[in-house]
Design an enzyme around this catalytic site. Structure first.
Site, PDB file in Angstrom:
ATOM      1  CB  CYS A 399     -16.165  24.510  47.219  1.00  0.00           C
ATOM      2  SG  CYS A 399     -16.356  24.332  45.426  1.00  0.00           S
ATOM      3  CG  HIS A 524     -12.133  21.653  47.662  1.00  0.00           C
ATOM      4  ND1 HIS A 524     -13.206  21.148  48.367  1.00  0.00           N
ATOM      5  CD2 HIS A 524     -12.630  22.084  46.472  1.00  0.00           C
ATOM      6  CE1 HIS A 524     -14.304  21.244  47.627  1.00  0.00           C
ATOM      7  NE2 HIS A 524     -13.984  21.807  46.471  1.00  0.00           N
ATOM      8  CD  GLU A 526     -11.456  20.179  51.444  1.00  0.00           C
ATOM      9  OE1 GLU A 526     -12.388  19.798  50.706  1.00  0.00           O
ATOM     10  OE2 GLU A 526     -11.198  21.381  51.636  1.00  0.00           O
TER      11      GLU A 526
END
Length: 552
Positions: A399, A524, A526
């Protein structure tokens, strides 16, 4: 008399046909005691019985969601696939249960009261005086049941945030007490998580805080079915008997969860304490608890206990004084390390400094620049990008991390004042700019590009090699994008755009061709990594860092 008997029969048979079971987790003594991990671990055990398990996190704060909360206040903001900004415990649930939860799985006081007020304004209550009971409590139960109806779960875990005794929690406790009565005793159970401190001066554990916490819970009309005792060291059987006696629960229902070396060990700890069997018996789950298979989970735990080789990665950000600000990234790096068989040595480096310590950067095998908002700390991130390019250190930008990569690459290639309009609205090289649809928005909450979006990958890139597929879906949380006005120019200077939106309009991923590993993504990743299924980008990054560590 006949009508009264019929009403009584209907009331007591209300829960007989209910398929979904509810396990409600409350906490006592202190906050941050591990209710989320305890809940997720129980869920992991139930998943081993081939049950469909969902989870709900109730946050008693008045915020509508977690989107506007400072990471120092509440840790990271977790984003669901459908674009809800939620409490970080939703991340634990997704990782442990290996599921994707809908945004409605995060209930807040703000959501409840907003819904009730909207109904009152539209006349839904027919002029009644709107009160906590029944209107607020009914709304809470309605939200819980809506999640049940929409997802067909066998079991739903409901974690109530905060600590029993908090004034904010009282309407939720009352609603959950009512839920138990309405759904039936065999369909709802309460698990109370407490802390058993050890006093060095006395040389013993103290159960009094647990006794008082349980008493506080019982004063609301709720008696716990199980007490999970958190402690720094294991407690003995005599202490368990004492807690069972004074808290009026079965001895088998007193479970000890002492500190573990990894959160992923907790399901195994609880399984040894026969938590799964107790839960299955208590809420009458039709499962064979003897057939539970946690072998895969045991392998995950073993993979995370590697002592060598060691790979040193640094997260370079501005919220490093609270590690929970980057919890999903931290866990994703652990998953990747376990996947390739190395030990992660994770460091946190503050980007909000006049100058980064380049000697410290020299000890790293890989650099990760996470997302964030605002100008503070950005120049430190740009310095880290410059160091990684100049020294061929593997670097991963997420990001704002990708924005930093694009800005620094532009500055190195003739655009010396390149910047994002988030930080410099007058820059003549706005290589990162506000999304067009965002320019008229003034509100902060829930107004970004949120949730899952498709992305198309360019073949013969590190990105494509990592995923080994052309089309992917990843979760977003941002307002600013790569500015297409500079797309051709930056590509001519060597920047590879390796991921784009299906309509070829939005730049989703960038990388450099002649670098060990220089990859940035707008999304993202994650949020989708799992301990038993590490995210491919993190695995590829960790592998590159490991190779770099061997050759430097």
């Amino acid at each position: 008399m006949i009508i009264n008997n019929l009403i009584t029969l209907l009331y007591f048979s209300y829960g007989e046909d209910v398929l979904t079971k509810y396990i409600i987790i409350t906490g006592g003594v202190v906050s941050s005691i591990g209710k989320g991990i305890t809940s997720a671990s129980i869920g992991r055990i139930l998943r081993s019985y081939n049950l469909k398990v969902g989870a709900i996190k109730i946050d008693p704060y008045l915020n509508w969601d977690s989107g506007t909360l400072n990471p120092y206040q509440h840790g990271e903001v977790f984003v669901t696939y459908d674009g809800m900004e939620c409490d970080l415990d939703l991340g634990h649930y997704e990782r442990f249960l290996d599921v994707e939860l809908p945004g409605v799985s995060n209930i807040t006081t703000g959501k409840v009261y907003k819904s009730v007020i909207e109904k009152e304004r539209s006349g839904d209550f027919l002029g009644a005086c709107v009160q906590i009971i029944p209107h607020i409590t009914d709304e809470i139960k309605s939200m819980i049941r809506t999640i049940t109806e929409d997802n067909d779960y066998d079991v739903i875990l409901i974690e109530l945030g905060g600590t029993v005794g908090d004034i904010e929690s009282q309407p939720f406790l009352e609603a959950l007490r009512q839920l138990r009565n309405e759904e039936g005793h065999d369909n709802v159970m309460f698990v109370h998580v407490t802390f058993v401190p050890y006093l060095d001066a006395a040389g013993e554990f103290k159960t009094k805080p647990t006794q008082h916490s349980t008493k506080e819970l019982r004063s609301t009309g709720i008696s716990p079915d199980m007490i999970v005792c958190r402690s720094q060291e294991p407690i003995d059987e005599d202490l368990k008997k004492k807690i069972a006696h004074f808290c009026d629960v079965d001895f088998k229902a007193v479970v000890n969860a002492s500190d573990a070396s990894s959160i992923y060990e907790v399901p195994l700890v609880l399984n040894k304490e026969n938590v799964g069997k107790f839960v299955a018996d208590r809420i009458k789950l039709d499962v064979d608890t003897e057939s539970a298979n946690l072998n895969q989970w045991e392998n995950v735990v073993k993979s995370l206990k590697k002592d060598n080789p060691v790979v040193t990665i640094a997260i370079i950000g501005k919220y490093i004084s609270l590690e929970d600000s980057y919890i999903s990234i931290r866990e994703s790096l652990k998953h990747a390390a376990g996947n390739i068989g190395v030990k992660l040595d994770l460091k946190y480096i503050n980007s909000d400094v006049d100058e980064l310590d380049f000697e410290e950067l020299g000890s790293l095998d890989g650099i990760l620049i996470p997302g964030g908002f605002g100008e503070r700390g950005v120049e430190g991130k740009l310095d880290a990008v410059e160091y990684a390019i100049a020294n061929n250190v593997p670097i991963f930008g997420i990001c704002l991390g990708m924005h930093s990569m694009v800005i620094q690459f532009a500055r190195r290639n003739g655009m010396k004042t390149a910047n994002s309009t988030e930080f410099d609205k007058s820059t003549i090289y706005p290589v990162i700019d506000l999304m067009e649809e965002q320019k008229k928005i003034k509100d902060m909450g829930g107004t970004m590009r949120l949730g899952s979006y498709d992305c198309k990958l360019l073949k013969n890139t590190k990105t494509f090699d990592a995923y080994n597929q052309e089309n992917i879906v990843e979760r977003h949380r941002h307002r600013y994008e790569f500015n297409n006005e500079f797309r051709d120019e930056l590509q001519e200077k060597g920047l590879i755009i390796s991921g784009i939106s299906p309509d070829d309009f939005l730049v989703e991923m960038v990388e450099l061709p002649n670098h060990p590993w220089f990859v940035g993504c707008q999304f993202h990743p994650e949020f989708k990594s799992r301990p038993n299924n590490a995210h491919p980008l993190f695995v590829s990054f960790m592998d590159a860092a490991y190779k770099y560590s061997k050759n430097k």
